[in-house]
Design a protein around this motif. Structure first.
Motif, PDB file in Angstrom:
ATOM      1  N   GLU A  33       0.812  -1.204   0.000  1.00  0.00           N
ATOM      2  CA  GLU A  33       0.000   0.000   0.000  1.00  0.00           C
ATOM      3  C   GLU A  33       0.853   1.265   0.000  1.00  0.00           C
ATOM      4  O   GLU A  33       0.452   2.294  -0.521  1.00  0.00           O
ATOM      5  N   GLY A  34       2.011   1.189   0.616  1.00  0.00           N
ATOM      6  CA  GLY A  34       2.883   2.346   0.683  1.00  0.00           C
ATOM      7  C   GLY A  34       4.340   1.931   0.684  1.00  0.00           C
ATOM      8  O   GLY A  34       4.668   0.775   0.960  1.00  0.00           O
ATOM      9  N   VAL A  35       5.199   2.883   0.383  1.00  0.00           N
ATOM     10  CA  VAL A  35       6.632   2.610   0.357  1.00  0.00           C
ATOM     11  C   VAL A  35       7.363   3.840   0.889  1.00  0.00           C
ATOM     12  O   VAL A  35       6.956   4.970   0.639  1.00  0.00           O
ATOM     13  N   GLY A  36       8.405   3.589   1.670  1.00  0.00           N
ATOM     14  CA  GLY A  36       9.291   4.655   2.137  1.00  0.00           C
ATOM     15  C   GLY A  36      10.699   4.286   1.714  1.00  0.00           C
ATOM     16  O   GLY A  36      11.040   3.110   1.670  1.00  0.00           O
ATOM     17  N   PHE A  37      11.506   5.276   1.394  1.00  0.00           N
ATOM     18  CA  PHE A  37      12.832   4.928   0.882  1.00  0.00           C
ATOM     19  C   PHE A  37      13.866   5.984   1.231  1.00  0.00           C
ATOM     20  O   PHE A  37      13.537   7.146   1.459  1.00  0.00           O
ATOM     21  N   LYS A  38      15.098   5.552   1.284  1.00  0.00           N
ATOM     22  CA  LYS A  38      16.241   6.448   1.452  1.00  0.00           C
ATOM     23  C   LYS A  38      17.403   5.800   0.717  1.00  0.00           C
ATOM     24  O   LYS A  38      17.706   4.634   0.926  1.00  0.00           O
ATOM     25  N   GLY A  39      18.011   6.512  -0.176  1.00  0.00           N
ATOM     26  CA  GLY A  39      19.148   5.990  -0.916  1.00  0.00           C
ATOM     27  C   GLY A  39      20.240   7.028  -0.997  1.00  0.00           C
ATOM     28  O   GLY A  39      20.057   8.181  -0.628  1.00  0.00           O
ATOM     29  N   GLY A  40      21.357   6.604  -1.462  1.00  0.00           N
ATOM     30  CA  GLY A  40      22.494   7.488  -1.648  1.00  0.00           C
ATOM     31  C   GLY A  40      23.686   6.611  -1.952  1.00  0.00           C
ATOM     32  O   GLY A  40      23.922   5.648  -1.238  1.00  0.00           O
TER      33      GLY A  40
END
Length: 104
Positions: A33-40
């Protein structure tokens, strides 16, 4: 996901673990239903963290770090987004997650 990308990622220092993420939005991934993300990432070091909220409101969080990648493997990974597909598969498919654990 092509085997060569999976092999490349498994051959490097790939780590899947629990962690928190920052940015959240509705998911386009089926079953979530939802997604949270952090990249680098830095040259030769690919990182990503993704939290998936399933339709049943349970949460799965995956974190990946791949280091020691050649310039060509790194460039290919950034263009293909196969690592993000891998994280979604690891969050949703226990058999796929076990394959990652065995490869490490």
């Amino acid at each position: 996901m092509p085997n060569r990308i999976g092999t490349t990622l498994a051959a490097t220092s790939v780590v899947i673990a629990l962690a928190g993420c920052g940015q959240r939005q509705p998911s386009t991934v089926p079953g979530f239903e939802g997604v949270g993300f952090k990249g680098g990432s830095l040259p030769g070091i690919l990182t990503d963290a993704v939290t998936f909220r399933r339709d049943d409101d349970t949460i799965s969080t995956t974190v990946m770090l791949a280091s020691g990648m050649s310039d060509s493997d790194y460039a290919e990974a950034l263009q293909s987004f196969a690592h993000e597909e891998m994280l979604a598969a690891a969050a949703n498919d226990p058999d796929f997650l076990e394959r990652i654990r065995c490869a490490m």
